[in-house]
Design an enzyme around this catalytic site. Structure first.
Site, PDB file in Angstrom:
ATOM      1  N   HIS A 135      46.012  56.044  25.492  1.00 16.46           N
ATOM      2  CA  HIS A 135      45.594  55.601  26.827  1.00 16.46           C
ATOM      3  C   HIS A 135      44.929  54.228  26.805  1.00 16.46           C
ATOM      4  O   HIS A 135      44.529  53.732  25.752  1.00 16.46           O
ATOM      5  CB  HIS A 135      44.607  56.613  27.426  1.00 16.46           C
ATOM      6  CG  HIS A 135      45.270  57.821  28.022  1.00 16.46           C
ATOM      7  ND1 HIS A 135      45.665  58.893  27.267  1.00 16.46           N
ATOM      8  CD2 HIS A 135      45.621  58.109  29.308  1.00 16.46           C
ATOM      9  CE1 HIS A 135      46.219  59.806  28.049  1.00 16.46           C
ATOM     10  NE2 HIS A 135      46.220  59.355  29.293  1.00 16.46           N
ATOM     11  N   LYS A 139      39.453  54.589  29.808  1.00 23.70           N
ATOM     12  CA  LYS A 139      39.400  56.039  30.026  1.00 23.70           C
ATOM     13  C   LYS A 139      38.095  56.598  29.444  1.00 23.70           C
ATOM     14  O   LYS A 139      37.738  56.292  28.312  1.00 23.70           O
ATOM     15  CB  LYS A 139      40.615  56.710  29.370  1.00 23.70           C
ATOM     16  CG  LYS A 139      40.710  58.201  29.634  1.00 23.70           C
ATOM     17  CD  LYS A 139      42.095  58.741  29.286  1.00 23.70           C
ATOM     18  CE  LYS A 139      42.177  60.244  29.483  1.00 23.70           C
ATOM     19  NZ  LYS A 139      41.841  60.679  30.845  1.00 23.70           N
TER      20      LYS A 139
HETATM   21  N1  LIG Z   1      46.150  64.012  37.131  1.00 22.49           N
HETATM   22  C1  LIG Z   1      46.688  62.806  36.898  1.00 22.49           C
HETATM   23  O1  LIG Z   1      47.913  62.601  36.993  1.00 22.49           O
HETATM   24  C2  LIG Z   1      45.797  61.676  36.535  1.00 22.49           C
HETATM   25  C3  LIG Z   1      44.455  61.923  36.341  1.00 22.49           C
HETATM   26  N2  LIG Z   1      43.619  60.892  36.068  1.00 22.49           N
HETATM   27  C4  LIG Z   1      42.214  61.249  36.017  1.00 22.49           C
HETATM   28  O2  LIG Z   1      41.627  60.891  37.254  1.00 22.49           O
HETATM   29  C5  LIG Z   1      40.254  60.567  37.060  1.00 22.49           C
HETATM   30  C6  LIG Z   1      39.990  59.190  37.657  1.00 22.49           C
HETATM   31  O3  LIG Z   1      40.642  58.207  36.888  1.00 22.49           O
HETATM   32  P1  LIG Z   1      40.544  56.669  37.291  1.00 22.49           P
HETATM   33  O4  LIG Z   1      40.930  56.485  38.709  1.00 22.49           O
HETATM   34  O5  LIG Z   1      41.255  55.946  36.222  1.00 22.49           O
HETATM   35  O6  LIG Z   1      38.967  56.425  37.150  1.00 22.49           O
HETATM   36  P2  LIG Z   1      38.079  55.298  37.861  1.00 22.49           P
HETATM   37  O7  LIG Z   1      36.817  55.216  37.081  1.00 22.49           O
HETATM   38  O8  LIG Z   1      38.868  54.060  38.071  1.00 22.49           O
HETATM   39  O9  LIG Z   1      37.781  55.906  39.309  1.00 22.49           O
HETATM   40  C7  LIG Z   1      36.852  56.905  39.580  1.00 22.49           C
HETATM   41  C8  LIG Z   1      36.275  56.630  40.961  1.00 22.49           C
HETATM   42  O10 LIG Z   1      35.460  57.724  41.334  1.00 22.49           O
HETATM   43  C9  LIG Z   1      34.296  57.195  41.970  1.00 22.49           C
HETATM   44  N3  LIG Z   1      33.233  58.180  41.942  1.00 22.49           N
HETATM   45  C10 LIG Z   1      32.352  58.450  40.942  1.00 22.49           C
HETATM   46  N4  LIG Z   1      31.508  59.422  41.315  1.00 22.49           N
HETATM   47  C11 LIG Z   1      31.861  59.777  42.583  1.00 22.49           C
HETATM   48  C12 LIG Z   1      31.358  60.730  43.510  1.00 22.49           C
HETATM   49  N5  LIG Z   1      30.322  61.518  43.217  1.00 22.49           N
HETATM   50  N6  LIG Z   1      31.975  60.840  44.720  1.00 22.49           N
HETATM   51  C13 LIG Z   1      33.017  60.049  45.038  1.00 22.49           C
HETATM   52  N7  LIG Z   1      33.538  59.123  44.201  1.00 22.49           N
HETATM   53  C14 LIG Z   1      32.950  58.991  42.983  1.00 22.49           C
HETATM   54  C15 LIG Z   1      33.984  55.926  41.166  1.00 22.49           C
HETATM   55  O11 LIG Z   1      33.119  55.057  41.884  1.00 22.49           O
HETATM   56  C16 LIG Z   1      35.387  55.356  40.999  1.00 22.49           C
HETATM   57  O12 LIG Z   1      35.739  54.541  42.091  1.00 22.49           O
HETATM   58  C17 LIG Z   1      40.004  60.700  35.561  1.00 22.49           C
HETATM   59  O13 LIG Z   1      39.490  61.970  35.272  1.00 22.49           O
HETATM   60  C18 LIG Z   1      41.405  60.548  34.965  1.00 22.49           C
HETATM   61  O14 LIG Z   1      41.532  61.152  33.710  1.00 22.49           O
HETATM   62  C19 LIG Z   1      44.052  59.618  35.955  1.00 22.49           C
HETATM   63  C20 LIG Z   1      45.379  59.325  36.087  1.00 22.49           C
HETATM   64  C21 LIG Z   1      46.362  60.325  36.390  1.00 22.49           C
HETATM   65  O1  LIG Z   2      42.647  58.602  32.678  1.00 20.79           O
HETATM   66  C1  LIG Z   2      43.897  58.436  32.773  1.00 20.79           C
HETATM   67  O2  LIG Z   2      44.404  57.316  32.859  1.00 20.79           O
HETATM   68  C2  LIG Z   2      44.754  59.622  32.784  1.00 20.79           C
HETATM   69  N1  LIG Z   2      44.204  60.794  32.813  1.00 20.79           N
HETATM   70  C3  LIG Z   2      44.873  62.044  32.840  1.00 20.79           C
HETATM   71  C4  LIG Z   2      44.593  62.824  31.582  1.00 20.79           C
HETATM   72  O3  LIG Z   2      43.487  62.735  31.036  1.00 20.79           O
HETATM   73  O4  LIG Z   2      45.465  63.568  31.147  1.00 20.79           O
HETATM   74  C5  LIG Z   2      46.338  61.907  33.160  1.00 20.79           C
HETATM   75  C6  LIG Z   2      46.997  60.707  32.538  1.00 20.79           C
HETATM   76  O5  LIG Z   2      47.097  60.910  31.172  1.00 20.79           O
HETATM   77  C7  LIG Z   2      46.220  59.441  32.856  1.00 20.79           C
END
Ligand SMILES: NC(=O)C1=CN([C@@H]2O[C@H](COP(=O)(O)OP(=O)(O)OC[C@H]3O[C@@H](n4cnc5c(N)ncnc54)[C@H](O)[C@@H]3O)[C@@H](O)[C@H]2O)C=CC1
Ligand SMILES: O=C(O)C1=N[C@H](C(=O)O)C[C@H](O)C1
Length: 250
Positions: A135, A139
């Site tokens: 990643h 992350k």
């Molecule tokens: N299921 C999937 O397909 C995917 C899952 N993810 C996951 O999604 C999550 C977010 O990833 P990113 O967007 O890259 O992180 P990021 O750090 O860019 O975004 C997180 C956002 O949440 C906000 N935040 C923090 N605390 C909060 C609260 N109490 N209430 C509302 N907003 C709050 C932050 O200010 C930030 O804007 C991670 O756990 C990541 O692993 C990421 C990509 C794909």
């Molecule tokens: O943080 C990310 O970027 C991602 N988070 C998810 C995970 O932890 O599996 C999904 C994807 O891999 C991207």
């Protein structure tokens, strides 16, 4: 029109979701909230489905609060354990509206969901199995939620097939053998330039199978997010559902 609110809207994923919701013909953006905003603004009157992409430390509390407010939630944030999922089920059991839904997906990219599915199919046929996730360095959690999910799935398929432990004669390990999840070694790489990638390695005497999924851009997650929003808005998935595979006829 499906009214969608986004929580974590300023984040890497949340900002893409805002764009996707604004760009789709059957969804409209209700509220875009981030850290510090008041989630009680979200109500069943202004929102059909909330999409939650925040951080593992706050996601459970957000989901429990939103369920208590009577709205359906699609969650992409990682960090879910069996205990946390049980708390969501308990909250749904006393939710204010009938048939409320929470949907959680470790990964919304079709490539990753299929890689996970193919890994489950392959698992009973190989003596060895290891997972490597790679990643972007921003992350915050390791290993990825997807890799944890894949490791559990492989372990379950091996158990069902009557396979024993993977062969491994390591005598000393400073940490290089990775985290062991349900008996499966999981390794995490963080590298500038990467987005989200996973490799599942299977081995037998004289042969290897590699299953690899590459998400080069976060737009790869958006069709899956919109699919989940539509499915949850349909009202056909009351309670807790985990995994996009439920919507893919696999
Ligand atoms: N299921 C999937 O397909 C995917 C899952 N993810 C996951 O999604 C999550 C977010 O990833 P990113 O967007 O890259 O992180 P990021 O750090 O860019 O975004 C997180 C956002 O949440 C906000 N935040 C923090 N605390 C909060 C609260 N109490 N209430 C509302 N907003 C709050 C932050 O200010 C930030 O804007 C991670 O756990 C990541 O692993 C990421 C990509 C794909
Ligand atoms: O943080 C990310 O970027 C991602 N988070 C998810 C995970 O932890 O599996 C999904 C994807 O891999 C991207």
């Amino acid at each position: 029109m499906i009214k969608v609110s986004v929580v974590g809207a300023k984040g890497r994923m949340g900002s893409h979701v805002v764009e996707a919701v604004n760009g789709a013909e059957d969804t409209s953006l209700a509220l875009a909230l981030d850290a510090g905003d008041d989630l009680t603004q979200i109500t069943p009157e202004n929102t059909d489905v909330v999409v939650e992409f925040t951080v593992p430390t706050v996601s459970l509390d957000n989901v429990l609060a939103l369920v208590a407010q009577g709205v359906n939630v699609v969650v992409g944030t990682t960090g879910w354990t069996d205990e946390k999922l049980d708390q969501v089920r308990a909250a749904l059991a006393k939710a204010p509206r009938e048939n409320q839904s929470v949907f959680i997906a470790p990964n919304f990219a079709i490539s990753a969901v299929l890689a996970d599915y193919f890994a489950k199919v392959a698992a009973p046929y190989f003596e060895s199995a290891e997972v490597i996730e790679l990643h972007h360095p921003n992350k915050v959690d390791a290993p990825s939620g997807t890799a944890i999910h894949t490791a559990h799935a492989i372990a379950e398929a091996r158990k069902d097939a009557g396979l024993g432990a993977v062969p491994d004669n390591t005598q000393t390990d400073g940490g290089s053998r990775g985290q062991v999840i349900d008996g499966i070694h999981v390794h995490a790489v963080r590298l500038r330039g990467l987005n989200a990638h996973e490799e599942v390695l299977f081995g037998n005497a004289g042969e290897q199978l590699t299953i690899r999924a590459d998400s080069f851009d976060r737009i790869s997650f958006m069709p899956g997010v919109l699919l989940a929003v539509r499915k949850i808005a349909s009202g056909n998935y009351p309670g807790l559902t985990v995994g996009l595979d439920h919507f893919l006829n696999l």
